[in-house]
Scaffold this motif. Sequence first.
Motif, PDB file in Angstrom:
ATOM      1  N   PHE A 111       0.813  -1.212   0.000  1.00  0.00           N
ATOM      2  CA  PHE A 111       0.000   0.000   0.000  1.00  0.00           C
ATOM      3  C   PHE A 111       0.850   1.268   0.000  1.00  0.00           C
ATOM      4  O   PHE A 111       0.351   2.352  -0.278  1.00  0.00           O
ATOM      5  CB  PHE A 111      -0.958   0.005   1.190  1.00  0.00           C
ATOM      6  CG  PHE A 111      -2.066  -0.991   1.069  1.00  0.00           C
ATOM      7  CD1 PHE A 111      -2.967  -0.910   0.015  1.00  0.00           C
ATOM      8  CD2 PHE A 111      -2.198  -2.025   1.978  1.00  0.00           C
ATOM      9  CE1 PHE A 111      -3.996  -1.833  -0.125  1.00  0.00           C
ATOM     10  CE2 PHE A 111      -3.217  -2.955   1.854  1.00  0.00           C
ATOM     11  CZ  PHE A 111      -4.119  -2.860   0.800  1.00  0.00           C
ATOM     12  N   TYR A 112       2.138   1.123   0.323  1.00  0.00           N
ATOM     13  CA  TYR A 112       3.062   2.250   0.227  1.00  0.00           C
ATOM     14  C   TYR A 112       3.282   2.631  -1.232  1.00  0.00           C
ATOM     15  O   TYR A 112       3.423   3.812  -1.575  1.00  0.00           O
ATOM     16  CB  TYR A 112       4.398   1.872   0.873  1.00  0.00           C
ATOM     17  CG  TYR A 112       5.485   2.908   0.705  1.00  0.00           C
ATOM     18  CD1 TYR A 112       5.524   4.044   1.507  1.00  0.00           C
ATOM     19  CD2 TYR A 112       6.487   2.750  -0.255  1.00  0.00           C
ATOM     20  CE1 TYR A 112       6.523   4.992   1.357  1.00  0.00           C
ATOM     21  CE2 TYR A 112       7.485   3.692  -0.406  1.00  0.00           C
ATOM     22  CZ  TYR A 112       7.499   4.805   0.399  1.00  0.00           C
ATOM     23  OH  TYR A 112       8.484   5.751   0.237  1.00  0.00           O
ATOM     24  N   TYR A 116      -4.457   2.463  -3.737  1.00  0.00           N
ATOM     25  CA  TYR A 116      -5.409   1.508  -3.191  1.00  0.00           C
ATOM     26  C   TYR A 116      -6.851   1.991  -3.259  1.00  0.00           C
ATOM     27  O   TYR A 116      -7.758   1.298  -2.815  1.00  0.00           O
ATOM     28  CB  TYR A 116      -5.047   1.152  -1.740  1.00  0.00           C
ATOM     29  CG  TYR A 116      -4.844   2.349  -0.833  1.00  0.00           C
ATOM     30  CD1 TYR A 116      -5.913   2.985  -0.208  1.00  0.00           C
ATOM     31  CD2 TYR A 116      -3.565   2.831  -0.593  1.00  0.00           C
ATOM     32  CE1 TYR A 116      -5.720   4.060   0.618  1.00  0.00           C
ATOM     33  CE2 TYR A 116      -3.353   3.912   0.249  1.00  0.00           C
ATOM     34  CZ  TYR A 116      -4.445   4.519   0.852  1.00  0.00           C
ATOM     35  OH  TYR A 116      -4.244   5.599   1.674  1.00  0.00           O
ATOM     36  N   ASN A 127      -1.895   6.409  -2.158  1.00  0.00           N
ATOM     37  CA  ASN A 127      -1.102   5.369  -1.516  1.00  0.00           C
ATOM     38  C   ASN A 127      -0.393   5.985  -0.311  1.00  0.00           C
ATOM     39  O   ASN A 127      -0.428   7.196  -0.113  1.00  0.00           O
ATOM     40  CB  ASN A 127      -0.106   4.721  -2.486  1.00  0.00           C
ATOM     41  CG  ASN A 127       0.866   5.705  -3.095  1.00  0.00           C
ATOM     42  OD1 ASN A 127       1.185   6.726  -2.487  1.00  0.00           O
ATOM     43  ND2 ASN A 127       1.333   5.422  -4.290  1.00  0.00           N
TER      44      ASN A 127
END
Length: 276
Positions: A111-112, A116, A127
Motif C-alpha cells: 500500500f506504500y 489503493y 497510496n
Amino acid sequence: MKVLKQVFNFYINSSIHVALSVLSLTATTYMEFGVLYDKGLLFFVFFATITGYNFVKFFGLAKFHHRSLANWLKAIQYFSFVSFLLMCYYAFKLSFTALICVSGLAGITFFYAIPYLPKRFIIKINNLRTIEGLKVYVIALVWMGVTVIFPLINSDYIFNADVFLVSFQRFVFIIVLMLPFEIRDLRYDSLKLATIPQRIGVRQTKVIGVVLLLFIVLLEFFKKEFDITNLEVVTVIALLTGWFLIRAKKDQNKYYSSFWVEGVPIFWLLLVFVFS
C-alpha cells in the motif's frame, strides 16, 4: 573499467546493497539477543528485500513502459522475478506466526507503492507514499519489523522490555539513516510529501538527527541486559551515521547515500563480529 562500473550500478540499482543492509541488521538482532541464526529466514529477508524494493521503485515504469524498457531495467526485472521465486521457497521454512507478521509488513509495503483507491474516490492521496510526512516513518516501521520483530517471532523468543527498547532504537536509527536520502531528494520530491528537510530545513534536520543518535546511545543504559561491548558498537555507529548526516547535501555524490550511507548497517554487523 566500464564493465566494473556497470556491475556496480547493477549492484546498487537492483537493490542487492540495501538487501545486504537489511540482512545485516537482522543478523545483528540475532547476535544481540543470543538467538541462533536461522539461515532460511536470513535468505528470505535478503530476497524479500530485493523483491519489495524493486517492486516499489520500478512498478510504475514496468507498468507503463514494459515494451520499451531499457536493457538494464529488463535485467533487474528478471533478477527480481528470480528473487521472488527464492523468497517464496524460503517462506515455506518460516513459522506460521512469522508468516503472519511478515505478511502484515508486506501489506504495508504494497500500500506504500500501489494506489489503493480509485481516482474517482480520492485525488491527492492514493497510496501511503503520498500522505504528507509519512514516508520516512513507514520505511522505518517496515525495517524495524523485518529486522527485529520478525526474526524473534520466528525463533519463538519471549518478548521482554529489551525487545521493545531495541525495536524503538532501530526505528529511530532508520529514520536518521533516511535523512541524507531526504536531503538529497529535496531537488526531486514534491512539496506535498512534506519530508523532514522540506518542513524544517536542512540545518535543523541535521541537528535533530544528531540529537536522535545521542538518544539511541543513551537508551543502551536502560536495557536490562546491559552490555558494554554493545554500547561501544552502537556509539561507533551513531558517530559514523552522524558524520554522514552532517556532510549530506542536496548536490551530493551519486553514491553518497545509495552506497555509503546505505552501507552503515553492513559495517554495524562487521563491528559486532570484531568486538565479539
